[in-house]
Design an enzyme around this catalytic site. Structure first.
Site, short mmCIF file in Angstrom:
data_model
loop_
_atom_site.label_atom_id
_atom_site.label_comp_id
_atom_site.label_asym_id
_atom_site.label_seq_id
_atom_site.Cartn_x
_atom_site.Cartn_y
_atom_site.Cartn_z
N CYS A 126 0.83 -1.20 0.00
CA CYS A 126 0.00 0.00 0.00
C CYS A 126 0.87 1.25 0.00
O CYS A 126 0.49 2.28 -0.57
CB CYS A 126 -0.93 0.00 1.21
SG CYS A 126 -2.26 -1.21 1.10
N CYS A 129 15.38 3.61 -4.51
CA CYS A 129 14.00 3.98 -4.20
C CYS A 129 14.07 5.06 -3.13
O CYS A 129 15.03 5.84 -3.10
CB CYS A 129 13.18 2.77 -3.76
SG CYS A 129 13.76 2.00 -2.24
#
Length: 384
Positions: free
Chosen positions: A190, A349
Site C-alpha cells: 500500500c 528507491c
C-alpha cells in the site's frame, strides 16, 4: 454472567434484537478476539468490536503511529503520533468501552510465538499487509482449529473471507486459494501503490461483522466464499471457493502439521534483530553507499541508474541521471531494459526497501549485476 444496569443501557439495541438478546450479548462479553495489526484494517474492526462489547481483544503490532497512517487508521489520532499503535489503540478502546479488556502485544507474530498467543483467543482477525503473516496466521488457525477472518486491500479494491475448514460451514483455508506466495516484489505494498483511505474501513468492518456473527453463533459467514469489493464502481461480488483436498495444511493428508519459517517460504528472509526486521537477503546482495555513488557520478562514469519509486516521488527529486521505472510496473516492463542484462544496473528507491526487491526481480530475469543504493533517495538528500 448477567448484565449490569450499565450494560443493559449500553447494549440495549443488541438486547432488543431477537437474534442477539441477553444471551447473545453475554456471548460477546465472554468472547476473545485476536487482531493482527492495528492499521487500516484493524482500526475500524477494533473500534466496532469494542463497541459491540467483545469482552477481550488482543492486539498484535510493533509499529508506532505515523502521520501518514491517519488517512485510514482511524483508531489513532494526531496527538498520538509517535506512540506505539498497541498503546494508542488501547487508549481509544478504553475511552469507548470500559467493559473491554485489551491485551496489547507489542511483538511481531512469528512461528515461535503464534500458537501460544492464539491459544488464548476464540477468533483471529488478520489485518496484516504482508504474505508471510497471512500464511502464518492461516496455518496457525488451521492447526488450532480456529476461524481466521481474512481481508486485504489495495488501491480501490479489497477482498474478504473466513478460512475455517473445521468450522460448521467447512470450506477452504488461505492456502487452498493461494498455494504459493507471489515472487518477492511483484505485488506492491500500500505504501508503494497507495490505498483509498475509506477502503480498509469497509473491509475492516466486514471482518468485525464476521467475528460478531461467529461469537453469536448466528448467520452465514464468508466461509467458502471470497467477497470482492470495488470501491470505484461501488460493487460487491462473491465467488465460491472450495477446499483443496491436496492442500498441505487442511487437505486430506496434510504435510504441514507445525509452523514453518514463513520468511523463507515467502522469499523475504526477514529475521528479528533488536526488535526490528533485518532483511538478510538485502545484506547478501551488492550495495553501494550514496557517498560512493556520488563520487562515481562526479567522476563522469557512464552509469545506469533506475528509480523504482512512484512518479510523484520521482518528480519531487531523484538521484541525477536516474531513469524512472516504478516497481509495480517492473515485472511487465523488463523487456524495455533487456539490453542491460550484462551491465551494472544501480537501483534506488526512497529508503532502500523497494530497490532491494527490484534487484531480486531483475536477478530472476537474468540480470547479472544489480546494485542496491543503501538508504535510497532519503540518504542521498542528506549529502547536500
Amino acid at each position: 454472567m448477567t448484565l449490569t444496569n450499565a450494560q443493559w443501557e449500553r447494549y440495549a439495541r443488541h438486547v432488543s434484537l431477537p437474534e442477539v438478546g441477553v444471551e447473545g450479548q453475554e456471548k460477546l462479553l465472554n468472547g476473545r478476539v485476536l487482531v493482527i495489526g492495528a492499521g487500516g484494517l484493524g482500526s475500524p474492526g477494533l473500534l466496532y468490536l469494542a463497541a459491540a462489547g467483545v469482552g477481550t481483544i488482543g492486539i498484535v503490532d510493533m509499529d508506532s503511529v505515523e502521520a501518514s497512517n491517519l488517512q485510514r487508521q482511524v483508531i489513532h489520532t494526531t496527538s498520538r503520533i509517535g506512540r506505539l499503535k498497541v498503546e494508542s489503540a488501547h487508549g481509544a478502546i478504553a475511552d469507548l468501552n470500559p467493559d473491554v479488556k485489551v491485551i496489547p502485544l507489542k511483538t511481531r507474530l512469528t512461528s515461535k510465538n503464534a500458537m501460544d498467543i492464539l491459544a488464548d483467543f476464540d477468533i483471529l482477525i488478520d489485518g496484516s499487509d504482508n504474505f508471510q503473516t497471512r500464511y502464518l496466521t492461516n496455518d496457525a488457525c488451521v492447526i488450532a482449529g480456529k476461524p481466521n477472518i481474512f481481508a486485504c486491500v489495495q488501491g480501490f479494491q479489497g477482498q474478504a473471507s473466513v478460512f475455517w475448514p473445521s468450522g460448521p460451514q467447512g470450506g477452504p483455508c488461505y492456502r487452498c486459494l493461494f498455494p504459493e506466495p507471489p515472487p518477492p516484489g511483484t505485488v506492491p505494498t500500500c505504501a508503494e501503490n497507495g490505498v483509498l483511505g475509506v477502503l480498509p474501513g469497509m473491509l475492516g468492518l466486514i471482518q468485525a461483522t464476521e467475528a460478531v456473527k461467529i461469537l453469536l453463533g448466528y448467520g452465514e459467514t464468508l466461509a467458502g466464499r471470497l467477497l470482492m469489493y470495488d470501491a470505484e464502481r461501488m460493487s460487491f461480488r462473491s465467488i465460491k471457493v472450495r477446499r483443496n483436498s491436496a492442500c498441505p495444511v487442511c487437505g486430506d493428508s496434510p504435510t504441514i502439521r507445525e509452523l514453518i519459517d514463513y520468511e523463507i517460504f515467502c522469499g523475504t528472509h526477514a529475521e528479528a534483530s533488536t526488535g526490528e526486521h533485518k532483511d538478510t537477503e538485502r545484506s547478501l546482495m551488492e550495495q553501494i553507499s550514496v557517498e560512493d555513488l556520488k563520487k562515481r557520478i562526479e567522476a563522469g562514469e557512464d552509469l545506469v541508474i533506475i528509480d523504482v519509486r512512484n512518479p510523484d516521488e520521482h518528480e519531487k527529486g531523484a538521484i541525477p541521471g536516474a531513469r524512472l521505472l516504478p516497481l509495480p510496473e517492473l515485472p511487465r516492463r523488463v523487456d524495455e531494459i533487456e539490453d542491460l542484462k550484462d551491465k551494472e544496473v544501480i537501483i534506488h528507491c526512497q529508503k532502500g526497501g523497494r530497490s532491494s526487491r527490484a534487484c531480486g526481480i531483475l536477478a530472476t530475469r537474468g540480470f547479472t549485476h544489480t546494485v542496491n543504493v543503501e538508504g535510497g533517495y532519503e540518504a542521498w538528500k542528506k549529502l547536500s
